[in-house]
Design a protein around this motif. Structure first.
Motif, PDB file in Angstrom:
ATOM      1  N   GLU A 296      43.916 -43.666  83.914  1.00 41.24           N
ATOM      2  CA  GLU A 296      44.937 -43.374  83.030  1.00 41.24           C
ATOM      3  C   GLU A 296      45.819 -42.855  84.258  1.00 41.24           C
ATOM      4  O   GLU A 296      45.716 -41.980  84.803  1.00 41.24           O
TER       5      GLU A 296
ATOM      6  N   CYS B 260      44.629 -48.606  71.360  1.00 36.98           N
ATOM      7  CA  CYS B 260      45.489 -47.582  72.233  1.00 36.98           C
ATOM      8  C   CYS B 260      46.785 -47.975  72.117  1.00 36.98           C
ATOM      9  O   CYS B 260      47.901 -47.137  71.836  1.00 36.98           O
ATOM     10  N   LEU B 261      47.186 -49.555  72.163  1.00 39.91           N
ATOM     11  CA  LEU B 261      48.652 -49.932  72.409  1.00 39.91           C
ATOM     12  C   LEU B 261      48.927 -49.811  71.006  1.00 39.91           C
ATOM     13  O   LEU B 261      50.202 -49.523  70.611  1.00 39.91           O
TER      14      LEU B 261
ATOM     15  N   HIS C 199      52.727 -49.938  68.722  1.00 40.87           N
ATOM     16  CA  HIS C 199      52.927 -51.475  69.021  1.00 40.87           C
ATOM     17  C   HIS C 199      52.125 -52.192  67.664  1.00 40.87           C
ATOM     18  O   HIS C 199      51.149 -51.739  67.288  1.00 40.87           O
TER      19      HIS C 199
ATOM     20  N   ASP D 145      48.403 -47.432  68.880  1.00 41.05           N
ATOM     21  CA  ASP D 145      48.469 -46.220  68.616  1.00 41.05           C
ATOM     22  C   ASP D 145      49.641 -45.760  69.201  1.00 41.05           C
ATOM     23  O   ASP D 145      50.355 -44.579  68.838  1.00 41.05           O
ATOM     24  N   PHE D 146      50.166 -46.493  70.413  1.00 44.60           N
ATOM     25  CA  PHE D 146      51.408 -46.204  70.892  1.00 44.60           C
ATOM     26  C   PHE D 146      52.505 -46.702  69.930  1.00 44.60           C
ATOM     27  O   PHE D 146      53.693 -46.338  70.283  1.00 44.60           O
TER      28      PHE D 146
END
Length: 165
Positions: free
Chosen positions: A155, A18-19, A24, A21-22
Motif C-alpha cells: 500500500e 476495498c475499492l 466505487h 469501500d472507497f
C-alpha cells in the motif's frame, strides 16, 4: 467509478471490497456459481482479517455485488480488472496466462464505450500488450486502454520506491 472485477478469489474479492469501500460501485464476477451464491449469502470463500465485515458493509450500501455473468457488468464499467488465477505451468513453472487471456477475449465482446482494462493478476512483463492485442483482435472498434495494477505492491508504493539494479 463503475468497476467490474473479474475473479472473486484472494486478489479480486479483497481488491473489490476495498475499492467499494472507497465509494466505487463494484461488481465481482466469478464463473463458480457456488462461490457467487456463498458471497451473496454473506459467506466468505477465503479468510482475510476484517474482510467479512468490509464486504457486508459495502453490500449493504449497494456499492458491492456479486454475479457470475460478465457481459452486463463489463458493458457498464469504466474500469475492468482482471484478477484471475495464474497458476504455475507444469514442467516449466512459468505462469499459466490462459485464464487472463480468456478473460480478455470475453471482455472484448462486452465492451461498450471507453473502458480501462487493468491486469491485477500476477503476470510477467508484456502481458498487458498481449491483453490489448487480444481485445483489439476480437473487437477492433473497442475504445480501450490497458493498464497494470500489480497485486503484490505494498500500500502506498510508488514506482519511485523501486531502484534500478
Amino acid at each position: 467509478m463503475r468497476i467490474a472485477m473479474i475473479g472473486a478469489g484472494y486478489v479480486g474479492l479483497v481488491s473489490g471490497a476495498c475499492l467499494a469501500d472507497f465509494g466505487h460501485g463494484v461488481i465481482c464476477i466469478d464463473r463458480d456459481p457456488g462461490k457467487i451464491a456463498s458471497l451473496n449469502a454473506g459467506r466468505m470463500p477465503i479468510y482475510e482479517p476484517g474482510l467479512e465485515a468490509l464486504v457486508a458493509e459495502n453490500v449493504r450500501h449497494g456499492r458491492l455485488a456479486f454475479q457470475s455473468s460478465m457481459r452486463e457488468a463489463v458493458a457498464e464499467a469504466d474500469a475492468v480488472f482482471i484478477a484471475v488465477g495464474t497458476p504455475s505451468r507444469r514442467g516449466d513453472g512459468f505462469a499459466d496466462l490462459s485464464f487472463v487471456f480468456d478473460a480478455a477475449r470475453e471482455i472484448a465482446g462486452a465492451l461498450s464505450g471507453f473502458t480501462v482494462v487493468v491486469t491485477k493478476s500476477t503476470v510477467p512483463v508484456g502481458t498487458g500488450d498481449e491483453v490489448e492485442r487480444i481485445i483489439r483482435e476480437a473487437n477492433p472498434s473497442a475504445d480501450v486502454s490497458v493498464a497494470s495494477n500489480p497485486e503484490f505492491l505494498r500500500e502506498g508504493a510508488a514506482i519511485t520506491d523501486f531502484k534500478r539494479p
